[in-house]
Scaffold this active site. Structure first.
Site, PDB file in Angstrom:
ATOM      1  N   GLY A  71      60.888  45.778   0.205  1.00 22.32           N
ATOM      2  CA  GLY A  71      60.394  46.145   1.531  1.00 22.32           C
ATOM      3  C   GLY A  71      61.330  45.712   2.646  1.00 22.32           C
ATOM      4  N   ASN A 151      49.816  42.724   6.658  1.00 18.48           N
ATOM      5  CA  ASN A 151      49.785  41.864   5.477  1.00 18.48           C
ATOM      6  C   ASN A 151      48.883  40.648   5.645  1.00 18.48           C
ATOM      7  OD1 ASN A 151      52.111  41.700   7.297  1.00 18.48           O
ATOM      8  ND2 ASN A 151      52.585  39.801   6.233  1.00 18.48           N
ATOM      9  N   GLN A 179      52.243  47.167   2.513  1.00 20.44           N
ATOM     10  CA  GLN A 179      50.909  46.735   2.072  1.00 20.44           C
ATOM     11  C   GLN A 179      49.964  47.903   1.804  1.00 20.44           C
ATOM     12  OE1 GLN A 179      49.938  43.765   1.200  1.00 20.44           O
ATOM     13  NE2 GLN A 179      51.690  42.587   1.934  1.00 20.44           N
ATOM     14  N   SER A 199      57.282  48.724  -1.407  1.00 18.47           N
ATOM     15  CA  SER A 199      57.826  47.682  -2.265  1.00 18.47           C
ATOM     16  C   SER A 199      56.977  47.581  -3.530  1.00 18.47           C
ATOM     17  CB  SER A 199      57.812  46.348  -1.507  1.00 18.47           C
ATOM     18  OG  SER A 199      58.349  45.327  -2.297  1.00 18.47           O
ATOM     19  N   THR A 237      75.033  50.083  -8.313  1.00 14.00           N
ATOM     20  CA  THR A 237      74.454  50.554  -9.577  1.00 14.00           C
ATOM     21  C   THR A 237      72.927  50.505  -9.504  1.00 14.00           C
ATOM     22  OG1 THR A 237      76.364  49.717 -10.752  1.00 14.00           O
ATOM     23  CG2 THR A 237      74.398  50.140 -12.074  1.00 14.00           C
ATOM     24  N   CYS A 325      55.369  35.105   3.487  1.00 13.17           N
ATOM     25  CA  CYS A 325      56.780  35.051   3.863  1.00 13.17           C
ATOM     26  C   CYS A 325      57.013  33.969   4.908  1.00 13.17           C
ATOM     27  CB  CYS A 325      57.219  36.400   4.408  1.00 13.17           C
ATOM     28  SG  CYS A 325      56.650  37.757   3.398  1.00 13.17           S
TER      29      CYS A 325
HETATM   30  N1  PLP Z   1      56.558  44.376   5.072  1.00 11.37           N
HETATM   31  C1  PLP Z   1      55.326  43.882   4.830  1.00 11.37           C
HETATM   32  C2  PLP Z   1      54.161  44.405   5.606  1.00 11.37           C
HETATM   33  C3  PLP Z   1      55.138  42.880   3.870  1.00 11.37           C
HETATM   34  O1  PLP Z   1      53.921  42.400   3.638  1.00 11.37           O
HETATM   35  C4  PLP Z   1      56.270  42.406   3.154  1.00 11.37           C
HETATM   36  C5  PLP Z   1      56.122  41.295   2.171  1.00 11.37           C
HETATM   37  O2  PLP Z   1      55.188  40.516   2.224  1.00 11.37           O
HETATM   38  C6  PLP Z   1      57.532  42.979   3.415  1.00 11.37           C
HETATM   39  C7  PLP Z   1      57.630  43.952   4.387  1.00 11.37           C
HETATM   40  C8  PLP Z   1      58.745  42.547   2.661  1.00 11.37           C
HETATM   41  O3  PLP Z   1      58.714  43.108   1.371  1.00 11.37           O
HETATM   42  P1  PLP Z   1      59.653  42.528   0.191  1.00 11.37           P
HETATM   43  O4  PLP Z   1      59.043  41.235  -0.224  1.00 11.37           O
HETATM   44  O5  PLP Z   1      59.588  43.544  -0.891  1.00 11.37           O
HETATM   45  O6  PLP Z   1      61.018  42.381   0.762  1.00 11.37           O
END
Ligand code: PLP
Length: 394
Positions: A71, A151, A179, A199, A237, A325
């Site tokens: 993502g 999220n 999400q 993702s 790749t 995150c």
């Molecule tokens: N965007 C949203 C709304 C997310 O919840 C997240 C991850 O929690 C991401 C982007 C980032 O995704 P990734 O962990 O695959 O980099």
């Protein structure tokens, strides 16, 4: 001790069907998908099928899907790529204060490079203010980036309306659907979406693989340089086993999304009813109906979210405070602050995000355990004692 996993917005366990195909692919289709001989051809065919499965989940065409590492990369590629690719039109970007850091930090970096960014506010439920969004659009606006589902609190944005506004004003519309993808029905044509990030690890697929949908005709400048893979937009790749796993995850989501959604919603509502009945001084965050059915975000007054997480973990219950995150940061969640919560209530919040394997027994265990943990922590809080004194309860 049995563990109860309630953090599916951070990541999901791999679906058994995904695990089977992923292992088979790692063992058997190790060829480089860019080569001409049979090993390459086999890998290429697997990627072809997976691309079709990912595309069909959002009503897109196979050739409109670019595979990325997840993502974060998809968001970077969308916002940065559209900004660089359309400089002749202007250098203005619109997003919201509520976005994931993958979009927000990209916008901040672009500001340092001379782009201008308008950050649209949200209401108390976390819904983007459409009047403010309309007002923010200028002749030099090149991209609007608004997430599909949040999220942290699960609020779902009026994506079709935003898409219509963007289309009318001839602005590229990107949505971070990391999400929402696989949890809610999405159709890129009906919703006028030009760019969409997804993702795999949020829908029971493997980690480290994502996708960006790019509507045919939308100009994107590559943010990486290298080989010719993925129409030169994402050189390197191909991660064929990851892509295969993503394809199966998308296929299973198409089959199971509706039925599982209903089951998960019942469990989520059971959890909220139980918590609400047993714990005073709590606040539910997010939209009550326009929301992901698996997500429940609650602020517990007089308690620190981080301490709650650790105490619940001692009981085998895995939940999050704010975004996974940002769980290594002590800053209160920017999402909750944007919705008008006080820093204290933002700090005292927990996010429960349920998944396909959760059971009623697990939810009942949480309903039984959480009140005791909250009560114990409040009994140690000077603020809570002060509050009770004021209420003449002690
Ligand atoms: N965007 C949203 C709304 C997310 O919840 C997240 C991850 O929690 C991401 C982007 C980032 O995704 P990734 O962990 O695959 O980099």
């Amino acid at each position: 001790m049995k563990r109860i996993y309630l953090d599916h917005n951070a990541t999901t366990p791999v679906h058994p069907a995904v695990a089977d195909e992923l292992c088979r692919s790692i063992r058997e289709t190790f060829g480089n998908a860019g080569t001409l001989y049979s090993y390459g051809k086999e890998a290429r065919m697997m990627v072809h099928d997976a691309r079709e499965l990912v595309a069909s989940l959002i009503g897109a065409k196979r050739e409109e899907i670019i595979f990325t590492s997840g993502g974060t990369e998809s968001d970077n590629m969308a916002v940065r790529g559209a900004a660089y690719g359309n400089i002749s039109k202007g250098k203005h970007i619109i997003t919201s204060v509520f976005e994931h850091h993958a979009v927000l930090e990209t916008c901040k970096a672009l500001e340092k490079e001379g782009f201008e960014v308008s950050y649209v506010p949200v209401d108390e439920h976390g819904v983007v203010r459409l009047d403010e969004l309309q007002k923010a659009i200028r002749p030099d606006t090149v991209i609007i980036s608004i997430m599909h589902a949040n999220n942290e609190v699960g609020t779902i944005q009026p994506i079709a309306e935003i898409g219509r506004i963007a289309r009318e004003r001839k602005v590229i519309f990107h949505t971070d659907a990391v999400q929402a993808f696989g949890k809610v029905k999405i159709n890129v044509d009906e919703m006028d979406i030009d760019l969409l990030s997804a993702s795999a690890h949020k829908l029971y697929g493997p980690k480290g693989i994502g996708a960006l949908y790019i509507r045919k005709g939308i100009k994107i400048k590559p943010i990486m340089t290298g080989g010719h893979q993925e129409r030169k937009l994402r050189p390197g790749t191909l991660n064929a086993p990851g892509i295969v796993g993503f394809g199966i995850a998308a296929k299973m989501a198409a089959i199971e999304m509706e039925g599982e959604g209903e089951k998960i919603k019942k469990l989520r509502d059971r959890l909220w009813d139980g918590i609400q009945a047993k714990i005073p001084h709590i606040l539910r965050n997010g939209h009550q109906t326009q929301s992901l059915v698996n997500t429940l975000n609650v602020s517990f007054e007089f308690v620190e979210g981080e301490s709650l997480i650790l105490s619940l973990d001692d009981q085998g219950i895995c939940v999050a405070s704010g975004s996974a995150c940002t769980s290594d940061s002590l800053e209160p969640s920017h999402v909750l602050l944007a919705m008008g919560l006080s820093p204290e209530n933002a700090h005292g919040s927990l996010r429960f995000s349920l998944g396909r394997d959760n059971t009623e027994e697990e939810i009942d265990f949480v309903i039984e355990t959480l009140p005791k943990v909250v009560e114990r922590m409040r009994s140690m809080s000077p603020l809570y004692r002060e509050f009770l004194k004021k209420q003449k309860k002690i």
